[in-house]
Design an enzyme around this catalytic site. Structure first.
Site, short mmCIF file in Angstrom:
data_model
loop_
_atom_site.label_atom_id
_atom_site.label_comp_id
_atom_site.label_asym_id
_atom_site.label_seq_id
_atom_site.Cartn_x
_atom_site.Cartn_y
_atom_site.Cartn_z
N GLU A 1 -24.92 -30.33 -11.12
CA GLU A 1 -25.42 -31.64 -11.55
C GLU A 1 -24.26 -32.29 -12.29
OE1 GLU A 1 -26.41 -34.42 -13.63
OE2 GLU A 1 -27.84 -33.21 -14.77
N LYS B 1 -23.10 -19.65 -20.42
CA LYS B 1 -21.87 -20.05 -21.13
C LYS B 1 -22.08 -21.48 -21.65
CE LYS B 1 -17.68 -21.42 -22.04
NZ LYS B 1 -18.15 -22.76 -22.42
N GLU C 1 -17.15 -42.84 -15.18
CA GLU C 1 -18.20 -42.56 -16.16
C GLU C 1 -17.60 -42.70 -17.57
OE1 GLU C 1 -19.83 -38.51 -16.04
OE2 GLU C 1 -21.81 -39.43 -16.22
N CYS D 1 -25.89 -38.45 -18.32
CA CYS D 1 -25.35 -38.57 -16.96
C CYS D 1 -26.16 -39.55 -16.12
CB CYS D 1 -25.29 -37.21 -16.30
SG CYS D 1 -26.85 -36.33 -16.37
P1 ADP Z 1 -16.35 -32.21 -20.87
O1 ADP Z 1 -15.09 -32.51 -20.13
O2 ADP Z 1 -17.09 -33.42 -21.22
O3 ADP Z 1 -16.19 -31.25 -22.02
P2 ADP Z 1 -17.00 -30.34 -18.82
O4 ADP Z 1 -17.72 -30.70 -17.60
O5 ADP Z 1 -15.54 -30.05 -18.70
O6 ADP Z 1 -17.30 -31.47 -19.86
O7 ADP Z 1 -17.64 -29.07 -19.54
C1 ADP Z 1 -18.92 -28.59 -19.29
C2 ADP Z 1 -18.90 -27.08 -19.36
O8 ADP Z 1 -17.96 -26.57 -18.42
C3 ADP Z 1 -18.48 -26.49 -20.71
O9 ADP Z 1 -19.32 -25.39 -20.98
C4 ADP Z 1 -17.06 -26.03 -20.46
O10 ADP Z 1 -16.69 -24.95 -21.28
C5 ADP Z 1 -17.13 -25.59 -19.03
N1 ADP Z 1 -15.83 -25.57 -18.31
C6 ADP Z 1 -14.74 -26.33 -18.55
N2 ADP Z 1 -13.78 -26.07 -17.64
C7 ADP Z 1 -14.27 -25.13 -16.81
C8 ADP Z 1 -13.76 -24.45 -15.64
N3 ADP Z 1 -12.55 -24.70 -15.15
N4 ADP Z 1 -14.57 -23.57 -15.03
C9 ADP Z 1 -15.83 -23.32 -15.48
N5 ADP Z 1 -16.34 -23.92 -16.57
C10 ADP Z 1 -15.59 -24.81 -17.23
#
Ligand code: ADP
Length: 494
Positions: free
Chosen positions: A264, A188, A397, A298
Site C-alpha cells: 500500500e 518492523k 506526494e 496516503c
Molecule cells: P519514509 O520515507 O516516509 O520514512 P518509508 O516508506 O521509507 O517512509 O518507510 C516505511 C517503512 O519502511 C519504515 O518502517 C522503514 O524503516 C522501512 N524501510 C525503509 N527502507 C526500507 C528498505 N529498503 N527495505 C525495507 N524496508 C524499508
C-alpha cells in the site's frame, strides 16, 4: 471523537520481542524518540540490528514449521480474543504513546486507537467463520471426472513493515489478519514511531498466550533492518505500507525468492468538484481533511479540481477554512492539526511549496511556519491555486497540509487531469447529480473513490491502490484472503 481518561507525554517500552523474549539488542545500543510537538527527546528505543532481524525470522520460521499454530484455529481465536481484551485494557496508554511519538491531535485519535482495537475483534470473528475448505464441484478431465476441493492455507512467515503516520493502526492492520489466518509474523515498525510497535510486542508477551516465535517485533533505526526482512529467503510474504520508492525496493528484494507482496504505497489523489456540487459542504471538508493529520495521509485528496465557472468561489471557501484552522498542541482538544512528524518532513513539505510557487502556482494562504508556534514541527495549512497539472506539486506526494487547486472546463478534462498521475490510490467526486458523479467516479483510475463525502474506507470493504499505489488489498473479505494460499486438491469423485 474520543473521551480521554489520561493525558500527558508517555514513553513506550524500549524493548523488542524476539522468540517470546522482550529484549534489548546485544550491546544495549538505543536511539532517541523525538516528540514532534516539543522537539524534545521523549525516550529511547532499542536499536535492533540485521542480526536481531535474522533471529526473529528464524523464530517465526520455526514457529510456523514446528508448532500447531497454523492448524489450530480455535487456539488462534482464543489468542486474538485475549489480544483484543489486552488492547482494551491498555487503550489510554497506547493513545498517550501515539500522541507522544506522532503528535496526532488527541481529538482525532479515535481512528488510530479505537478503530484498530475493534478490528482485532473483527478479524478474530472473520477468521473463525471463514470456510477454509470449499468444494469446487466435479470437473471433466481426459482421465475421467475429478472432484476438486479448495483448501485455503496460510502463506507462512509474513514480514510486516509499517510507516510512522498511523503506526498503531497499521501495525494492527498488517499483522492481525495475518495471524488469524495462521501465519507467523515479524513486525518492523518505522524508526520515527518505534513505541506503537514495541508496546504491541510487550502486550503480546505479557498479556496473551500467543506462543514464542509466532509474533515478533524488531525495532531498529537503520533502513537495513527492514531491508533484511524483505530479502530474507525464509520469509514467504511481505506486507508493507509506505512510500512508493521503498515499495519498489521491497519488490526487488523479494524477487529472488518470488515473495508474495502486499503493498500500500503513495498517492496523489484528486477530488473532482463538479459544477453542480454543494460547495458549502464539499470544500470546507476538503480543507479539513488536508489538515487533520497534518496532511500525513496516503489517501488524502491533495489535488482539488475546480470548474472554471466557480473557481474563485471554491478557492475562497477553502482559504477561509485553512486560515482559521486550529493548529497547535496535540494534547489540547481544541486543536485539529498537530505538527509534522519531523524537521526533515517539514522541510520537505515547505520545499515543495517553494518549488510550486517557482513553477507558477499562486500561494493563496500558508506556506510557512505558524507565527505562534516557533517550537514543534508545525506547518501552516497551505492553499496553492492555478497549479499546472504536470508540475511537481501536482505530481509528487507532499505528506503535508497542502492542497493544490487545478481549474478545468469540462468533465472529460477533469477526468484526464485526475488520471494524469503515476498513482491511483483514492479519489473523490462531489456533485449534485449523483448519476453524473458516479459516472465520473467509474472513470477514475484509482482503487477507491468517495462520492459526496461518503467514505470508501473501512474494515468491511477492500482497500488497495492501482498503478504505482500498490498491489493487493487490505480490509474486506479480499484483505483476509491475501494471507492465504488457495490450494486446489483434485480427488476421485466418490
Ligand atoms: P519514509 O520515507 O516516509 O520514512 P518509508 O516508506 O521509507 O517512509 O518507510 C516505511 C517503512 O519502511 C519504515 O518502517 C522503514 O524503516 C522501512 N524501510 C525503509 N527502507 C526500507 C528498505 N529498503 N527495505 C525495507 N524496508 C524499508
Amino acid at each position: 471523537m474520543t473521551s480521554v481518561e489520561e493525558t500527558g507525554v508517555l514513553a513506550g517500552d524500549e524493548r523488542m520481542l524476539i522468540d517470546g523474549e522482550l529484549q534489548h539488542t546485544a550491546g544495549g545500543a538505543t536511539f532517541d524518540v523525538i516528540n514532534p510537538a516539543t522537539e524534545q527527546v521523549a525516550g529511547q528505543a532499542t536499536d535492533g540490528t540485521v542480526d536481531d532481524m535474522a533471529r526473529a525470522v528464524g523464530a517465526a520460521r520455526r514457529a510456523f514449521d514446528e508448532t500447531d499454530w497454523s492448524r489450530d484455529l480455535e487456539f488462534r481465536y482464543h489468542c486474538l480474543t485475549q489480544l483484543h481484551e489486552a488492547f482494551e485494557r491498555n487503550k489510554e496508554r497506547l493513545r498517550r504513546i501515539l500522541i507522544t511519538e506522532v503528535g496526532c491531535p488527541v481529538k482525532v485519535t479515535g481512528s488510530q486507537i479505537e478503530s484498530p482495537i475493534d478490528e482485532v475483534r473483527h478479524w478474530a470473528e472473520h477468521g473463525r467463520a471463514f470456510e477454509y475448505l470449499v468444494d469446487n464441484g466435479v470437473h471433466d478431465t481426459p482421465l475421467g471426472p475429478a472432484r476438486r476441493k479448495i483448501h485455503y492455507e496460510p502463506v507462512g512467515v509474513v514480514g510486516a513493515i509499517t510507516p510512522w503516520n498511523v503506526p498503531f493502526y497499521l501495525n494492527v492492520a498488517e499483522t492481525v489478519p495475518a495471524l488469524m489466518a495462521g501465519n507467523t509474523v515479524v513486525l518492523k515498525p518505522a524508526q520515527l514511531t518505534p513505541w506503537s510497535g514495541s508496546e504491541y510486542g510487550r502486550i503480546v508477551a505479557e498479556e496473551t498466550d500467543i506462543p514464542a516465535g509466532v509474533f515478533n517485533v524488531v525495532v531498529g533505526n537503520a533502513n537495513e533492518v527492514g531491508a533484511a526482512l524483505s530479502a530474507d529467503p525464509r520469509v514467504d510474504m511481505i506486507t508493507f505500507t509506505g512510500s512508493t520508492a521503498t515499495g519498489r525496493a521491497i519488490l526487488a528484494a523479494g524477487a529472488a525468492t518470488v515473495k508474495k507482496t502486499l503493498l500500500e504505497l503513495g498517492g496523489k489523489s484528486a477530488h473532482i468538484v463538479l459544477d453542480d456540487a454543494d460547495f458549502s459542504m464539499a470544500l470546507p471538508m476538503a480543507a479539513l481533511m488536508a489538515c487533520v493529520m497534518s496532511g500525513q495521509s496516503c489517501i488524502l485528496p491533495s489535488r482539488i479540481l475546480l470548474p472554471r465557472s466557480r473557481y474563485d468561489e471554491g478557492i475562497a471557501i477553502m482559504a477561509a477554512m485553512m486560515e482559521n484552522f486550529a493548529v497547535g498542541d496535540p494534547w489540547d482538544p481544541a486543536n485539529m492539526q498537530g505538527p509534522q512528524i519531523s524537521q526533515t518532513q517539514r522541510e520537505k513539505v515547505l520545499g515543495l511549496v517553494t518549488n510550486a510557487v517557482a513553477d507558477g502556482a499562486r500561494l493563496v494562504t500558508g506556506g510557512g511556519v505558524p507565527e505562534h508556534l516557533p517550537v514543534g514541527y508545525y506547518t501552516q495549512p497551505t492553499l496553492l491555486a492555478d497549479v499546472d497539472p504536470d508540475s511537481q506539486i501536482a505530481q509528487e506526494e507532499v505528506f503535508g497540509p497542502v492542497l493544490a487547486v487545478i481549474p478545468y472546463d469540462t468533465d472529460e478534462q477533469a477526468i484526464a487531469i485526475a488520471n494524469n498521475s503515476i498513482y491511483g490510490l483514492s479519489g473523490e467526486v462531489s456533485g449534485g447529480d449523483l448519476e453524473r458523479a458516479f459516472r465520473v467516479a467509474t472513470r477514475m483510475r484509482t482503487g477507491n473513490v468517495t462520492i459526496n463525502g461518503k467514505s470508501h474506507f473501512g474494515i468491511g470493504s477492500p482497500f488497495g491502490g492501482t498503478k504505482q499505489s500498490g498491489l493487493g488489498y487490505r480490509n474486506g473479505a479480499e484483505g483476509f484472503k491475501e494471507y492465504l494460499d488457495a490450494k486446489t486438491i483434485g480427488l476421485p469423485d466418490q
